[in-house]
Scaffold this motif. Structure first.
Motif, PDB file in Angstrom:
ATOM      1  N   LYS A   1      22.752  13.360  -3.313  1.00 19.99           N
ATOM      2  CA  LYS A   1      24.088  13.420  -2.710  1.00 19.99           C
ATOM      3  C   LYS A   1      24.684  14.811  -2.909  1.00 19.99           C
ATOM      4  O   LYS A   1      24.630  15.385  -3.988  1.00 19.99           O
TER       5      LYS A   1
ATOM      6  N   LEU B   1      37.295   4.771  -8.866  1.00 22.24           N
ATOM      7  CA  LEU B   1      36.443   5.446  -7.898  1.00 22.24           C
ATOM      8  C   LEU B   1      37.084   6.732  -7.415  1.00 22.24           C
ATOM      9  O   LEU B   1      38.289   6.815  -7.219  1.00 22.24           O
TER      10      LEU B   1
ATOM     11  N   GLU C   1      32.912   7.041  -5.341  1.00 24.04           N
ATOM     12  CA  GLU C   1      31.898   7.126  -6.400  1.00 24.04           C
ATOM     13  C   GLU C   1      32.531   6.863  -7.757  1.00 24.04           C
ATOM     14  O   GLU C   1      33.645   7.299  -8.017  1.00 24.04           O
TER      15      GLU C   1
ATOM     16  N   ARG D   1      32.862  11.251 -11.196  1.00 23.65           N
ATOM     17  CA  ARG D   1      33.313  12.436 -10.475  1.00 23.65           C
ATOM     18  C   ARG D   1      32.413  13.587 -10.924  1.00 23.65           C
ATOM     19  O   ARG D   1      32.526  14.062 -12.037  1.00 23.65           O
ATOM     20  N   SER D   2      31.507  14.022 -10.054  1.00 22.56           N
ATOM     21  CA  SER D   2      30.518  15.015 -10.475  1.00 22.56           C
ATOM     22  C   SER D   2      30.702  16.346  -9.783  1.00 22.56           C
ATOM     23  O   SER D   2      31.128  16.419  -8.637  1.00 22.56           O
TER      24      SER D   2
ATOM     25  N   ASP E   1      30.541  15.885 -15.399  1.00 30.36           N
ATOM     26  CA  ASP E   1      30.628  14.491 -14.954  1.00 30.36           C
ATOM     27  C   ASP E   1      31.824  13.841 -15.619  1.00 30.36           C
ATOM     28  O   ASP E   1      31.921  13.847 -16.841  1.00 30.36           O
TER      29      ASP E   1
END
Lengths: 211, 766
Positions: B2, B176, B180, B183-184, B361
């Motif tokens: 991703k 979220l 996601e 949180r990257s 992250d």
């Protein structure tokens, strides 16, 4: 045989106490009747005050007399702000921990949230409003403005009252003495360094004769 | 794999809405200034020291009633039933609100309601009472009978992240972010970076929950005139509050007036609309009376916003010459029972130092412990505490001066775009701050020096310049030559009223005391951005200058006409308009303005959109000297130097005061502030200001020196950057590094309370 009428003595028993708090509508009239003759009194300068009924008191604030009817549980702070609309004194913690409500009572600073209005009867109380001379600022107030000793201003009346009572007793303070004296007034904006400058400056101004 | 997208605090690269670029009139920067930059006392000083300043909590209206809120005693519970009959029967009670009769107003990103059947932290709103006075309202709260069905609850974030943990929300316990759970962010290749490193360090850091504790708690007074609502609120942004109230009550914006008179501080806690505002409005409408609601200090500590705690895992790699090769960062933040969209770390690891390989992250976790909100530089003091101590440790392993290590890894380029920073003054802050402080006299860490051990430490920080529209300002020159400044900005205590007046005084060249400022009222002022995020002065100030400039042009044109000279040949100085080529020909501002047939000259200024480019940041560097009594663990702060690159200093008084504010908050954060929760019940244990200890007069450093790196900042027409939040970022790390220098002991967990010092010294064998 004669019926001997036994007079029912109303004593303080747990049953009597709980009866007043049973189910059904509570009215402030019911509760005091049950308790007023019992041990729930507060000893004040003006005499014994029952805790749940109202009392008429006379307060001397900024050299003016105010006559009001208060519940014994009303604090001086509450009476100042909500009853007398003297909103200069601020409420911040209502628990005697921050100093925002500081007023001067018979020459010493007190947290007005920790003084019951009924206790304040008979004392001379000065609030921030009492420092003004007409509309002229007191030298301590002027020193605060000139040293930018505030940010949001909410703790400021309390700080100034603490400074006033302190400088009335100690006209020649050191920085260390000022810090200790003012340490009971919290300021979350942290105007502390400027407050220190202001109180130091005020002490010098007052020595010179004000203004 | 991703694609991992870049992001900043609330601002997305390339995400700015296309703005219509207006006629570009660029005002040249002021050369010499008469009032700007000086130590000017506040224009509202009289009001603040005399007790005449009215705060929302001071508002008293005829027939006013008082509201109080009943709050959940359980951390996670269903509400089966509420019986308020006894409360309603109490004489003086005028109304009750709960799930049974309240409108179903959506709350918490539409996940919940004003009064929900499930509540998710101790302090969550359950019901409300309206009464004749506060005491009756308090009595009535105790008479409301609620039947609860307690549910399993989570207090620890790492427990909440486990797959078997009970779910606080159906979608899981991780909030979220763009769909996601994690949180990257990624740049380069961290594993390659670690392989290149000569030294690799891995550490865990933890920070605690901190509370705003503004001296004035949340206060509202609501009053309806027919269908028109007036709400006095202690609010960071009256227009933002207006927008939220309009949305919650579903009424048109022109039927809502929000007034923020003086306000007793905020620090982020009065930005998001709180339920008490709507409760007051609903009660006021229902009863036909004005309604006052003030949060008690206890409610404020338990149920309102807080700075979330954090668990941080940092892994860093560095080469022998000091070059950072890799930074890996895991950040866990429990935000309480409800979503908070500005959660997350503060971008120190991503952008403060040059590093080609970075991986971060972030896990934002729901727990049943209060609910998080923005507090002075969200995410940054937490992250700075970790990163700046890591840098110090790396420096020690490299046998390098920590200052030199930071200078070595300084970057003049924003690492996301590769574009250069504009007006970055971090190097100047580091070097000049070090000189002022005497950093070169630093001794080796932990050198034994008797019972009272001294040590020095430093730390850096960065914040984003989020200044932007909207800000529309009006400057009126009245027929008697006096000036009204009309701005929508709230003054949180930062001195907004004063600096905005000073901008008018400078641009219009009139005495400061001829200006009267009206602010923070949605009816009489124009839509202006909230005061938060350190954006006020750089968002609103430029529009104030443009408004003053607009009024000045009109005034000069009128004066030129009166003097029968060319309008390009006039100027104004100190309230006197004169012909430039023949200065003896003049008019006072009063003489000129009185000739206006409109009886007023109106100037308007609007904040222009930014030329979008995300390389505008605000930097700082702090230095501290501590003295630790190794027997009693008492810490004294001796000297403190705070160097900031906030560009132009508008008012030296308010500038210093703001920085002291950040330092004082940082001292509390580092050494004493902590919300202690009972792990068994989820209740806060230290709900008082003695056991939750903030800095007092005697906790401040004995000497504080502020250095201002005033580098020209052409991004706005007054050359200013924000200041409110940066000072709160480095103090905790600065103090922790200084303690290490004094004692030779690292504290990777704050607050550093005396018991931790005693234990650490014991472990060290001292």
């Amino acid at each position: 045989m004669e019926k001997i009428k036994k007079k029912k003595r109303k004593t303080y028993t747990r049953r009597n106490f709980l009866k007043g708090f049973g189910s059904g509508a509570l009215s402030t009239a019911v509760v005091p009747k049950l308790l007023v003759q019992d041990a729930y009194f507060l000893q004040t300068k003006g005499g014994k005050v029952p805790l749940y009924s109202k009392k008429q008191i006379t307060l001397t604030i900024n050299e003016k007399k105010y006559v009001l009817v208060v519940e014994p549980r009303e604090t001086l702070l509450h009476v100042l702000r909500e009853r007398l609309k003297l909103t200069g004194t601020k409420e911040s913690c209502n628990a005697g921990e921050c100093g925002a409500c500081t007023v001067i009572m018979d020459g010493r600073t007190v947290y007005s949230c920790m003084i019951l209005a009924v206790e304040a009867e008979g004392s001379k109380i000065t609030t921030i409003e009492g420092l003004l001379d007409g509309e002229e600022l007191h030298p301590i107030q002027k020193a605060f403005v000139d040293n930018d000793a505030m940010q949001c201003g909410y703790c400021t009346p309390g700080q100034i009252m603490s400074a006033k009572a302190f400088l009335d007793k100690n006209a020649n303070p050191t920085a260390e003495e000022i810090k200790r004296a003012m340490s009971g007034n919290l300021c979350r904006c942290v105007s502390y360094p400027h407050i220190l400058n202001a109180v130091m400056g005020a002490s010098k101004r007052l020595k010179k004769g004000g203004a | 794999m991703k694609k991992i997208e870049p992001f900043e605090m609330g601002i997305e690269e390339g995400g700015a809405v296309k703005e219509i670029i207006l006629k570009k009139e660029k005002l040249p920067d002021w050369k010499e200034t008469k009032v700007i930059g000086k130590k000017i006392p506040r224009v509202d000083g009289y009001e603040l020291v005399s007790g005449t300043a009215k705060y929302s909590s001071d508002i008293n209206l005829p027939g006013m009633l008082y509201a109080k809120v009943l709050r959940s005693p359980h951390p996670h519970t269903e509400i089966i039933d509420i019986d308020s009959s006894k409360a309603e029967a109490l004489p003086g009670v005028k109304g009750v609100l709960c799930y049974k009769n309240a409108p179903k107003i959506k709350w918490w990103s539409d996940k919940s309601f004003l009064f929900d059947r499930t509540v998710r932290y101790v302090g969550d709103e359950v019901a409300a009472i309206l009464a004749k006075d506060e005491h009756i309202a308090e009595d009535a709260l105790k008479l409301i009978e609620v039947t609860y069905k307690p549910l399993p609850y989570l207090l620890d974030p790492e427990e909440a992240m486990k797959p078997e943990a009970p779910k606080i929300w159906p979608e899981g316990n991780l909030m979220l972010f763009r769909g996601e759970p994690i949180r990257s962010y990624s740049r380069g290749d961290v594993e390659k970076g670690f392989a290149e490193a000569d030294i690799v360090l891995e550490r865990k850091y933890t920070t605690q929950v901190a509370l705003h504790l503004a001296m004035e708690t949340h206060s509202d007074v609501a009053n309806w005139d027919g269908d028109y609502l007036t709400l006095w609120e202690s609010s960071q942004g009256v227009f933002w509050t207006q927008e939220q109230v309009a949305q919650k009550l579903n009424i048109p914006v022109n039927k809502i007036r929000i007034i923020c008179p003086y306000m007793g501080g905020a620090f982020g806690s009065k930005w998001e609309l709180n339920k008490q505002s709507i409760i007051a409005a609903l009660f006021a409408k229902e009863s036909g009376h004005p309604v006052k609601i003030i949060a008690t200090r206890q409610e404020n500590m338990v149920a309102y916003e807080h700075r979330p705690s954090s668990i941080q895992y940092v892994k860093s790699g560095v080469k022998k010459d000091g070059t950072l090769t890799a930074l890996k960062f895991k950040y866990i933040s429990p935000i309480g029972g409800y979503p908070w969209h500005y959660a997350g770390s503060g971008s120190q690891v991503r952008y403060l130092y040059r590093c080609n390989n970075v991986q971060t992250d972030e896990y934002i976790v729901y727990t049943n412990v209060g609910r998080a909100g923005a507090m002075r530089a969200p995410g940054c003091p937490e992250e700075s505490f970790a990163l700046e101590q890591m840098m110090d440790e790396l420096a020690e392993k490299l046998n390098m001066d920590p200052l030199k290590l930071r200078l070595k890894n300084n970057t003049e380029l924003y690492q996301q775009s590769g574009k250069p920073y504009i007006g970055k003054g971090l190097t100047e802050c580091m070097q000049e701050g070090a000189k002022l402080f005497g950093w070169d006299k630093r001794k080796k860490p932990g050198t034994p020096r008797g019972r009272k051990k001294k040590g020095i430490g430093m730390a850096c920080g960065q914040w984003g310049d989020g200044s932007r529209p909207p800000a529309t300002t009006i400057v009126k020159i009245n027929y008697d030559g006096t000036v009204n400044l009309i701005t929508g900005a709230s003054d949180l205590g930062t001195g907004t009223r004063t600096v905005m007046s000073m901008i008018v005084a400078e641009e219009l060249s009139v005495p400061l005391d001829s200006i009267e400022v009206t602010n923070a009222d949605t009816e009489t002022t124009c839509h202006t951005i909230y005061s938060g995020g350190s954006v006020t002065v750089a968002s609103v100030g430029p529009s104030v200058r443009l408004a003053a400039y607009d009024a000045k042009k009109k005034l000069l044109a009128l004066a030129a006409y009166e003097m029968k000279v060319d309008s390009n040949d006039v100027d104004i100085k100190n309230g006197i308009i004169f012909q430039k080529s023949n200065p003896d020909k003049k008019l006072t501002i009063k003489e000129a303005a009185s000739k206006s047939i409109d009886r007023v000259i109106v100037g308007m200024g609007k904040r222009k959109p930014n030329d979008y480019d995300p390389q505008h940041n605000i930097f700082c560097c702090h230095f501290a000297e501590v003295e630790v009594d190794s027997v009693t663990s008492e810490i004294k702060l001796l000297r403190y130097v705070a160097a900031h690159d906030s560009a132009r200093v508008l008012n030296r008084f308010t500038y210093d005061n703001q920085i002291h504010g950040g330092i004082g908050m940082g001292i509390g954060y580092a050494l004493s502030e902590e919300r202690i929760m009972d792990k068994a019940t989820g209740k806060m244990l230290n709900v008082n200001l003695l056991d939750y200890k903030i800095a007092s007069q005697i906790d401040m450093p004995e000497k504080i020196t502020n250095y201002a790196a005033e580098i020209p900042y052409p991004r706005n027409n007054i050359s200013v950057k924000g200041l409110g939040e940066p000072p709160a970022i480095p103090p905790a790390a600065t103090i922790a590094n200084a303690l290490y220098n004094a004692l030779g002991v690292r504290f990777n967990d704050i607050p550093i309370t005396p018991d931790k010092i005693v234990q650490a010294l014991k472990n060290k064998g001292v």
